[in-house]
Design a protein around this motif. Sequence first.
Motif, short mmCIF file in Angstrom:
data_model
loop_
_atom_site.label_atom_id
_atom_site.label_comp_id
_atom_site.label_asym_id
_atom_site.label_seq_id
_atom_site.Cartn_x
_atom_site.Cartn_y
_atom_site.Cartn_z
N TRP A 72 1.01 4.28 -2.88
CA TRP A 72 1.00 5.72 -2.59
C TRP A 72 2.22 6.40 -3.22
O TRP A 72 2.09 7.45 -3.87
CB TRP A 72 1.01 5.93 -1.08
N ASN A 125 -6.64 0.50 1.34
CA ASN A 125 -6.61 0.93 2.74
C ASN A 125 -7.93 0.62 3.44
O ASN A 125 -7.95 0.32 4.64
CB ASN A 125 -6.33 2.43 2.83
N GLY A 126 -9.02 0.72 2.69
CA GLY A 126 -10.32 0.43 3.28
C GLY A 126 -10.39 -0.98 3.83
O GLY A 126 -10.80 -1.21 4.97
N ASN A 128 0.82 -1.21 0.00
CA ASN A 128 0.00 0.00 0.00
C ASN A 128 0.86 1.26 0.00
O ASN A 128 0.56 2.24 -0.69
CB ASN A 128 -0.93 0.01 1.22
N TRP A 139 -4.18 7.81 6.52
CA TRP A 139 -3.96 7.48 5.11
C TRP A 139 -5.23 7.65 4.27
O TRP A 139 -5.15 8.12 3.14
CB TRP A 139 -3.47 6.04 4.97
N GLN A 140 -6.37 7.25 4.83
CA GLN A 140 -7.59 7.25 4.02
C GLN A 140 -8.50 8.43 4.28
O GLN A 140 -9.29 8.80 3.42
CB GLN A 140 -8.34 5.94 4.25
N ARG A 159 -17.48 7.60 -1.83
CA ARG A 159 -16.39 8.01 -0.94
C ARG A 159 -16.67 9.38 -0.33
O ARG A 159 -16.42 9.60 0.86
CB ARG A 159 -15.07 8.03 -1.70
N TRP A 190 -6.27 4.08 -1.76
CA TRP A 190 -7.40 4.33 -0.86
C TRP A 190 -8.29 3.09 -0.74
O TRP A 190 -8.75 2.74 0.34
CB TRP A 190 -8.22 5.52 -1.35
N GLN A 191 -8.56 2.46 -1.88
CA GLN A 191 -9.44 1.28 -1.87
C GLN A 191 -8.83 0.16 -1.03
O GLN A 191 -9.52 -0.45 -0.21
CB GLN A 191 -9.68 0.81 -3.32
N GLY A 230 -6.72 4.19 8.58
CA GLY A 230 -8.04 4.75 8.33
C GLY A 230 -8.08 6.26 8.41
O GLY A 230 -8.43 6.94 7.45
#
Length: 263
Positions: free
Chosen positions: A118, A149-150, A114, A179-180, A256, A146-147, A176
Amino acid sequence: KYTLAEVAKHNTKDDAWLVYRSKVFDISAWGSHPGGQIIFTHAGRDATDVFNSFHPKSAYALLDRFYVGDLVKDDRGKEVTPFSRDMDVIRASAFKMGLHKASSAYYVFKVASNVALWAAGIACCAYNGGSMAMILLGAFFIGLFWQQNGWLAHDFCHHQVFDRRVFGDIMGLIIGNVWQGFSVEWWKDKHNTHHAIPNMHESEEGLHDGDPDIDTMPLLAWSQTMARKAVGAGAVGRFFIRHQSFLYFPILLVARLSWLLQS
């Protein structure tokens, strides 16, 4: 001593009783529950299954402060359904087979990959050389970051990675919140409730026994029950429900933004 019928009368947030292993507990208006509003989803009902599913052994010691009595002898055992008994067997089998043991190497890889997504996204945007294609490629990497990270925050906040929950909470905050850009406290309250009463409609307004993950009216209906409510949702609501098979993915494109605002 209390009957199940008496317990069932205490089914609101401000007057909430529940049953655990034939014992009755009064958790009325308990706003400091670590798991959030999920505790009120089983107000007036047996909560043995959902309690066992969500709590570590350390939580059992806290029950005494809420204890008010026992079920009457004639009602003991009635609260346990065949489904609950089956779930107990499945849960015990899953632990015995080691299915709850996480792979440390896998999660090290996922966190590292991840970060790589980024970095790739930032690099493409910073060194695009005036190329729109590079900027779009960077956007793709950031979107994928982002996806991913979810789901990664999902696993850490479900406490399936570390034995000590505090480490999962810390990783959830990093992945969460930082990062997101989502509040994991908001997400945990919402998502834990989803797991306690998955895909269930609220039986009555204010009872907190409905799944918030399917609270998408008037944009999307997940059942005939919800679709029938579109009749009173106005012309816009009826339009969205009537054409949701075509509008589903376009709606997800802006989901989102909705989640960010909610959190």
